[in-house]
Enzyme design. Structure first.
Site, short mmCIF file in Angstrom:
data_model
loop_
_atom_site.label_atom_id
_atom_site.label_comp_id
_atom_site.label_asym_id
_atom_site.label_seq_id
_atom_site.Cartn_x
_atom_site.Cartn_y
_atom_site.Cartn_z
N ASP B 11 -28.33 1.31 10.16
CA ASP B 11 -27.45 0.92 11.26
C ASP B 11 -27.97 1.61 12.53
O ASP B 11 -28.02 2.83 12.61
CB ASP B 11 -26.02 1.38 10.93
CG ASP B 11 -25.00 0.75 11.85
OD1 ASP B 11 -25.40 -0.03 12.75
OD2 ASP B 11 -23.80 1.03 11.69
N ASP B 106 -27.91 -5.30 14.58
CA ASP B 106 -28.29 -3.89 14.50
C ASP B 106 -28.03 -3.23 13.16
O ASP B 106 -28.12 -2.03 13.05
CB ASP B 106 -27.61 -3.10 15.61
CG ASP B 106 -26.09 -3.17 15.51
OD1 ASP B 106 -25.59 -4.06 14.81
OD2 ASP B 106 -25.42 -2.35 16.14
N GLU B 107 -27.70 -3.99 12.13
CA GLU B 107 -27.55 -3.35 10.83
C GLU B 107 -27.96 -4.27 9.70
O GLU B 107 -27.91 -5.49 9.83
CB GLU B 107 -26.12 -2.83 10.61
CG GLU B 107 -25.07 -3.90 10.74
CD GLU B 107 -23.66 -3.41 10.36
OE1 GLU B 107 -23.53 -2.60 9.44
OE2 GLU B 107 -22.70 -3.87 10.98
#
Lengths: 377, 370
Positions: B11, B106-107
């Site tokens: 993350d 983003d993860e």
């Protein structure tokens, strides 16, 4: 380290292990090749973490040692050298490898051999010996049916089952299934099943080309790795974890129509039809029916390209059962026909939306199931 | 699934805000909030750690955020840029394992079961990923790891920022027990309220809760939640490769008028799109023409076909017909593009599958979508 070997041996060895060098990796050392002295020989090794290849070549060892150097650079350099002796030396506590061959002298910066990913020892889960030619044939007959996309990991592998004196290879990508049985010299003690990445077996197949001696296949005890030991070459592959689908019930037990044709003719006509199928969906249409009063039956293989043209080819066929029509992706048909070593082949089906089964005649060690394409007839 | 898995959850730390701070050095060390203007009733899309110290959180109204932290610098989001960085990050993940499941820009979850040994353990692998993300993007990523998704996700959160936490096999339940139930994915404010009312505040208490009680509260999901609280979670990492469209476009160095150059470029783009469709074994039913005029006005026009196609000539033909309809004498273009949408797999072309859809018995373990 200080060793001397022949340029051609080093070049050949680097060519063999070079297939396992990582192309892009989070682990920079995997784009290096390991060079180490090992019981009086020179060991070369490379790994992309999926497979590891090791190769031993003869040489004169003045001083023991080990280092890793960029594989591409070393291979390109060695391949360009004359066929003479090459001396590789590494001064103590240095990572600079010096190579001297004829009137060339080079220095290559390396990385510590201790940082090279350890190639696991695979030795405690049972060993089989397999004839290299048979193994190569078996791989070629199933490997093209394995899935190439990673979304279903187990299908990117080839399912290997050892039971009694039989070794069974199976691969399926969702549209086709290939199963090949191979007779073993010795009975296995217990049933074992593993999934070997198709890519690893394709590499193995390449290495088998000039092998005469039996290949030893060994699993480790918890079935995470497999080792294929050839003469002077070893391949270790990570096994795929998971359960391979039960494919036995995907192979139809009965058929309503069956045509027996020459493999060579069938392949040739499929290739011709595929030229026309190329711009469409790759659809090749097959129809076959028996002849009247003892005359031979015939099979037609046809394709059409929208707004371009069409083609229809015909071959003699020995037909049993109902007249049939079925359409396939021409690519799939070519794939399987190309790996059958001549002779005659039977195409069996029970309907245009039922699986097509392809079996070489007089040989029950191989069966291929290919799903048809739905078309308007 | 046979054997012990190793799952990582990676993350990016304060992703949008970090990208802005990286691209604009004058923002470094200052509280940054990314989001729409307060006048336009914008909300916070991301806040840098400096801004978080003031209590600024994602999804807060921007006006409120700026009251909490008056010295914060507000930046309008640049999603194209974040998408670009995201692709770099995902490429780093993919260089370690093909089994990655992106959850957002983003993860992502990564299944590194097969790679763990070679990297010398999960922690070493995670450390390497962090270093590589940092090298490629100059950004920090927090990584959590463990035997399953639940543990990995909570571990990545626990270590933030710039965290690295691997939960050892067997230690899952002990790791989870003291944490508040909200940490468990799948427990939102509603479920939290219900559980709190029943006296269940920690994951450990949820793990011990009565199955019948949980079932009355949440139905069949109740027992699954309790399993997760016990550190048991069999969900596989599912790489999604579904693409909604495939496009190819060209920006011209100089504006061009309609003519053979423009038409030739259009056919080249159609060829490229068709080739990429075939590579992915996909076919498209919708062909979209995109045009940007010299004054930056951008239009799209679409054509939908009865039969999906992956043929260059069909795609080029549709795109040219669309161009014929819109083009006026004297128009000048700075960009032209072709997008193929409404994609379907090869099956839709009539290729039948070995396994009937939903045929669970034939489906590989842990894989529902054959």
């Amino acid at each position: 380290m200080n060793v001397t070997c022949l340029q051609e041996n080093l070049a050949r060895g680097l060519g063999i292990v070079g297939r396992a060098v990582a192309v892009r990796s989070t682990l920079p050392i995997t784009s290096n090749v390991l060079i180490a002295t090992d019981h009086g020989r020179i060991k070369l090794a490379a790994t992309n973490l999926d497979i590891a290849l090791s190769c031993w070549i003869g040489g004169q060892i003045e001083e023991e040692g080990a280092i890793t150097v960029p594989a591409r650079l070393l291979a390109d350099f060695v391949n360009s050298l004359p066929t003479e002796k090459i001396q590789l030396s590494l001064s103590p506590r240095s990572r600079q490898v010096k190579l001297v061959c004829a009137r060339n002298e080079a220095t290559i910066g390396g990385l510590d051999a201790d940082d090279f990913p350890p190639i696991p020892a695979v030795d405690d889960g049972g060993t089989l010996e397999i004839d290299p030619k048979m193994l190569r044939e078996a791989i070629s007959q199933v490997v093209f049916s394995a899935a190439t996309d990673d979304s279903r990991p187990v299908l990117t592998g080839i399912d290997l089952v050892v039971e009694g004196d039989q070794l069974t290879f199976a691969a399926a990508d969702g549209f086709r299934l290939a199963v090949r049985h191979l007779q073993l010299q010795k009975k296995a003690a217990e049933r074992q099943e593993v999934i070997v990445p198709a890519k690893a077996l394709a590499e193995l197949s390449r290495l088998l080309q000039d092998q005469e001696d039996p290949v030893r296949m060994t699993f480790n005890a918890n079935k995470t790795q497999v080792l294929f030991a050839l003469k002077d070459v070893e391949l270790v592959a990570q096994l795929i974890q998971g359960t391979f689908p039960d494919y036995s019930r995907l192979i139809p037990k009965e058929w309503g129509s069956r045509a027996v044709v020459e493999v060579r003719d069938f392949l040739q006509e499929t290739k011709i039809a595929s030229i026309f199928a190329r711009d469409g969906s790759g659809i090749v249409r097959i129809t076959f029916q028996g002849g009247d009063d003892g005359t031979p039956g015939r099979m037609t293989i046809a394709a059409r390209a929208e707004e371009i043209g069409d083609n229809s080819g015909e071959l003699d066929a020995q037909v049993e059962g109902e007249p049939a029509k079925i359409a396939f992706n021409g690519r799939y048909l070519q794939d399987v026909l190309a790996v059958l070593d001549g002779g005659r082949v039977a195409l069996e089906t029970t309907g245009p939306s039922q699986p097509g089964v392809i079996r070489p005649l007089d040989n029950d060690t191989y069966v291929h199931v290919v799903m048809p394409m739905f078309v308007q007839w | 699934m046979a054997g012990q898995r190793t799952i990582l959850h990676a993350d990016m730390d304060a992703f949008y805000a970090s990208v802005e701070q990286r691209d604009r050095p004058e923002l470094r060390g200052r509280p940054v909030v990314v989001g729409g203007a307060p006048e336009a009733r914008g909300v916070v899309a991301a806040a840098s750690y400096e801004a978080r110290a003031f209590g600024v959180r994602s999804a807060l109204p921007m006006s409120r955020a700026l009251r909490l932290c008056p010295e914060a610098v507000r930046v309008s989001p640049r999603f194209d840029r974040y998408g670009e960085v995201s692709r770099q990050v995902m490429a780093v993940f993919r260089s370690m394992t093909p089994l990655i499941e992106p959850l957002s820009l983003d993860e992502a979850f990564l299944d590194i079961t097969m790679q763990t040994t070679a990297h010398g353990g999960a922690e070493a692998a995670a450390r390497r990923l962090k270093a590589e993300v940092r090298r490629v993007t100059a950004l920090n990523v927090s990584i959590g790891g463990g035997a399953n998704k639940t543990v990995a996700k909570i571990a990545s959160d626990a270590g933030k920022p710039d965290g690295l936490l691997i939960v050892a096999a067997g230690a899952e339940r002990a790791f989870l027990a003291p944490l508040p139930i909200r940490a468990l994915s799948g427990i939102g404010p509603k479920a939290e309220a219900l559980l709190t009312a029943a006296g269940i505040r920690t994951i450990g208490e949820l793990a011990e809760a009565d199955a019948g009680q949980l079932e009355r509260m949440f139905g069949s999901r109740g027992v699954q939640l309790r399993e997760m609280a016990r550190g048991i979670d069999q969900r596989p990492v599912e790489p999604v490769q579904e693409r909604k469209s495939i496009s190819a476009e060209t920006t011209f160095a100089h504006d061009v008028v309609d003519g053979s150059d423009l038409r030739q470029e259009l056919r080249r783009l159609a060829d490229e799109a068709a080739r990429r469709l075939r590579e992915r074994r996909m076919r498209a039913r919708t062909i979209v023409l995109k045009l940007r005029y010299s004054n930056f006005r951008t239009i799209t026009r679409r054509a939908t076909r009865a039969q999906p196609t992956d043929e260059r000539d069909v795609i080029a033909g549709e795109a040219e017909r669309l161009l014929d309809v819109v083009v006026e004498p004297g128009d000048r273009f700075r960009l032209i593009g072709v997008t193929c949408g409404h994609l379907s797999g090869l099956e839709a072309s009539g290729q039948l599958s070995l396994w009937a859809p939903g045929d669970a018995r034939a489906t590989p373990a842990g894989d529902a979508k054959l």
